[in-house]
Motif scaffolding. Structure first.
Motif, mmCIF file in Angstrom:
data_model
loop_
_atom_site.group_PDB
_atom_site.id
_atom_site.type_symbol
_atom_site.label_atom_id
_atom_site.label_comp_id
_atom_site.label_asym_id
_atom_site.label_seq_id
_atom_site.Cartn_x
_atom_site.Cartn_y
_atom_site.Cartn_z
ATOM 1 N N THR A 51 0.824 -1.201 0.000
ATOM 2 C CA THR A 51 0.000 0.000 0.000
ATOM 3 C C THR A 51 0.864 1.259 0.000
ATOM 4 O O THR A 51 1.903 1.318 0.656
ATOM 5 C CB THR A 51 -0.909 0.030 1.238
ATOM 6 O OG1 THR A 51 -0.131 -0.315 2.391
ATOM 7 C CG2 THR A 51 -2.041 -0.962 1.100
ATOM 8 N N THR A 56 -1.510 -0.265 6.429
ATOM 9 C CA THR A 56 -2.780 -0.684 7.022
ATOM 10 C C THR A 56 -2.564 -1.498 8.288
ATOM 11 O O THR A 56 -3.491 -1.679 9.068
ATOM 12 C CB THR A 56 -3.580 -1.543 6.027
ATOM 13 O OG1 THR A 56 -2.853 -2.752 5.757
ATOM 14 C CG2 THR A 56 -3.820 -0.789 4.727
ATOM 15 N N LEU A 61 -1.412 -6.924 2.788
ATOM 16 C CA LEU A 61 -1.658 -5.725 1.983
ATOM 17 C C LEU A 61 -0.437 -4.826 1.896
ATOM 18 O O LEU A 61 -0.244 -4.127 0.886
ATOM 19 C CB LEU A 61 -2.828 -4.926 2.563
ATOM 20 C CG LEU A 61 -4.124 -5.668 2.876
ATOM 21 C CD1 LEU A 61 -5.165 -4.686 3.406
ATOM 22 C CD2 LEU A 61 -4.643 -6.397 1.659
ATOM 23 N N SER A 129 -16.323 -4.760 -4.799
ATOM 24 C CA SER A 129 -16.001 -4.404 -3.422
ATOM 25 C C SER A 129 -16.413 -5.531 -2.472
ATOM 26 O O SER A 129 -17.289 -6.340 -2.792
ATOM 27 C CB SER A 129 -16.718 -3.107 -3.034
ATOM 28 O OG SER A 129 -16.696 -2.902 -1.634
ATOM 29 N N LEU A 142 -11.731 -1.324 6.963
ATOM 30 C CA LEU A 142 -11.191 -1.284 5.615
ATOM 31 C C LEU A 142 -12.143 -1.977 4.654
ATOM 32 O O LEU A 142 -12.799 -2.952 5.009
ATOM 33 C CB LEU A 142 -9.826 -1.987 5.545
ATOM 34 C CG LEU A 142 -8.674 -1.430 6.373
ATOM 35 C CD1 LEU A 142 -7.470 -2.358 6.243
ATOM 36 C CD2 LEU A 142 -8.315 -0.025 5.918
ATOM 37 N N TRP A 143 -12.217 -1.459 3.457
ATOM 38 C CA TRP A 143 -12.859 -2.170 2.359
ATOM 39 C C TRP A 143 -11.762 -2.632 1.408
ATOM 40 O O TRP A 143 -10.755 -1.937 1.216
ATOM 41 C CB TRP A 143 -13.807 -1.252 1.595
ATOM 42 C CG TRP A 143 -15.182 -1.152 2.171
ATOM 43 C CD1 TRP A 143 -16.308 -1.797 1.755
ATOM 44 C CD2 TRP A 143 -15.598 -0.334 3.275
ATOM 45 N NE1 TRP A 143 -17.381 -1.451 2.530
ATOM 46 C CE2 TRP A 143 -16.977 -0.546 3.467
ATOM 47 C CE3 TRP A 143 -14.925 0.553 4.129
ATOM 48 C CZ2 TRP A 143 -17.705 0.078 4.459
ATOM 49 C CZ3 TRP A 143 -15.644 1.178 5.124
ATOM 50 C CH2 TRP A 143 -17.013 0.947 5.286
ATOM 51 N N LEU A 144 -11.949 -3.770 0.786
ATOM 52 C CA LEU A 144 -11.060 -4.249 -0.267
ATOM 53 C C LEU A 144 -11.820 -4.236 -1.583
ATOM 54 O O LEU A 144 -13.044 -4.399 -1.612
ATOM 55 C CB LEU A 144 -10.551 -5.660 0.027
ATOM 56 C CG LEU A 144 -9.773 -5.857 1.327
ATOM 57 C CD1 LEU A 144 -9.315 -7.302 1.454
ATOM 58 C CD2 LEU A 144 -8.581 -4.914 1.404
ATOM 59 N N THR A 177 -7.480 -0.890 -1.534
ATOM 60 C CA THR A 177 -8.120 -0.809 -0.232
ATOM 61 C C THR A 177 -8.504 0.637 0.045
ATOM 62 O O THR A 177 -7.936 1.569 -0.541
ATOM 63 C CB THR A 177 -7.189 -1.341 0.885
ATOM 64 O OG1 THR A 177 -7.891 -1.330 2.133
ATOM 65 C CG2 THR A 177 -5.936 -0.487 1.018
ATOM 66 N N TRP A 184 -9.620 4.980 -3.065
ATOM 67 C CA TRP A 184 -9.010 3.660 -3.202
ATOM 68 C C TRP A 184 -7.502 3.793 -3.320
ATOM 69 O O TRP A 184 -6.997 4.644 -4.049
ATOM 70 C CB TRP A 184 -9.547 2.947 -4.436
ATOM 71 C CG TRP A 184 -10.993 2.559 -4.345
ATOM 72 C CD1 TRP A 184 -12.023 3.058 -5.086
ATOM 73 C CD2 TRP A 184 -11.569 1.577 -3.476
ATOM 74 N NE1 TRP A 184 -13.205 2.463 -4.738
ATOM 75 C CE2 TRP A 184 -12.952 1.536 -3.747
ATOM 76 C CE3 TRP A 184 -11.046 0.733 -2.487
ATOM 77 C CZ2 TRP A 184 -13.822 0.686 -3.077
ATOM 78 C CZ3 TRP A 184 -11.913 -0.115 -1.817
ATOM 79 C CH2 TRP A 184 -13.271 -0.138 -2.115
#
Length: 251
Positions: A51, A56, A61, A129, A142-144, A177, A184
Motif C-alpha cells: 500500500t 494498514t 496488503l 467491493s 477497511l474495504w477491499l 483498499t 481507493w
C-alpha cells in the motif's frame, strides 16, 4: 498473554446451525452453489506491491509478494448471456501459510456510499467491493476492492466473453483498499490465466470469513450470516473450506 477466545452462546450456536441447515437444503434443491452458481474459474497470479501512504497494519496488503492464485468470475443469479446481474470475483491466493487467502468481492460502485452496495451491471470490468467492511487489528475499518485496469483487455459482458478474453491475453484487475470515506489505494493486481475445467470449477470452494488475510476480521451480523450460509452450502456440496484451486499454473 492473549485473552481467551469467546465461545458462542447456546442461542448463537443454535441459530448458526439453523442457518447452515437452511443453506444446505437450498443448495441441494438447486443442485448448485447457493451463491454465484454460474461462473468460470482460472489459474492466475496475484502480485502485491504494498500500500502507498500509511500502512494498514495487515502484512498481506502492506508487504510486496507474488503468489499463484485461483480466480473465479461469476454471476450472482445466473441471468442469461449479457443480462445485468450482481457479478462476483473470488480470488484464492496460495500463500506459504497454513491456509490460503480468499478475497471475495461483488460488483459495486466506486464512491464511498456505493462501495457498500452490491449493484447489478453488464460488464465484468469495473469496481468489485467487499461490500461489508473488514476490521484490522488496529481497530480501523477497511474495504477491499478489485478495480478495472485501463491497460488490460476488456473482460466483456458474459462469462463466454470472459473465457474468450483469457485465450488471447492475460486480463488484469487492480487490487485496492480504502477507508469508509477515503480514496481507493492500489496495493496489487490480479492476472487471469488459463481456464480451469468444469470439474475443477465445481470442486472449488471459498471461505470469505475464515480465509481472510491475517490481521483482518469480518464482523457484524452480515458477516455472521454469510459465514453460516457458506458453511451450509459447502456441506451440501460435500466440499471443505480449502477445497479446490490450482497452484500448478501461473501467468
Amino acid at each position: 498473554m492473549s485473552a481467551p477466545t469467546a465461545r458462542p452462546s447456546a442461542f448463537a450456536k443454535r441459530a448458526g446451525d439453523a442457518v447452515c441447515r437452511a443453506s444446505a437444503f437450498l443448495t441441494r434443491l438447486r443442485r448448485a452453489r447457493l451463491f454465484h452458481p454460474a461462473g468460470r474459474s482460472f489459474a492466475g497470479e496475484v502480485t502485491i506491491w504494498g500500500t502507498s501512504g500509511p500502512p494498514t497494519g495487515v502484512a498481506f496488503l502492506d508487504e510486496p509478494g507474488r503468489y499463484p492464485a485461483t480466480i473465479r468470475l461469476s454471476k450472482g443469479t445466473s441471468t442469461p448471456g449479457s443480462w445485468p446481474d450482481v457479478l462476483g470475483l473470488a480470488v484464492r491466493v496460495h500463500t506459504d501459510g497454513p491456509r490460503p487467502v480468499d478475497l471475495l468481492v461483488s460488483s459495486s460502485g466506486a464512491r464511498p456510499v456505493l462501495r457498500a452496495v452490491a449493484l447489478p451491471r453488464r460488464r465484468f470490468a469495473g469496481t468489485y467491493s467487499t461490500i461489508v467492511p473488514l476490521r484490522a487489528d488496529r481497530g480501523r475499518r477497511l474495504w477491499l476492492a478489485a478495480l478495472a485496469d485501463p491497460d488490460s483487455i476488456d473482460l466483456g459482458r458474459s462469462l463466454a466473453e470472459v473465457a474468450a478474453a483469457t485465450r488471447t491475453e492475460e486480463p488484469r484487475l487492480v487490487l485496492a483498499t480504502a477507508s469508509a470515506v477515503g480514496p481507493w489505494r492500489p496495493f496489487g493486481q490480479v492476472s487471469i490465466g488459463t481456464q480451469l475445467s468444469a470439474r475443477q470449477d465445481a470442486a472449488l470452494a471459498f471461505d470469505p470469513i475464515g480465509n481472510l488475510p491475517t490481521g483482518l476480521r469480518a464482523v457484524g451480523a452480515m458477516a455472521w450470516l454469510r459465514g453460516q450460509s457458506y458453511r451450509g452450502s459447502r456441506r451440501a456440496r460435500g466440499v471443505e473450506a480449502q477445497s479446490g484451486g490450482s497452484i500448478g499454473v501461473t501467468v
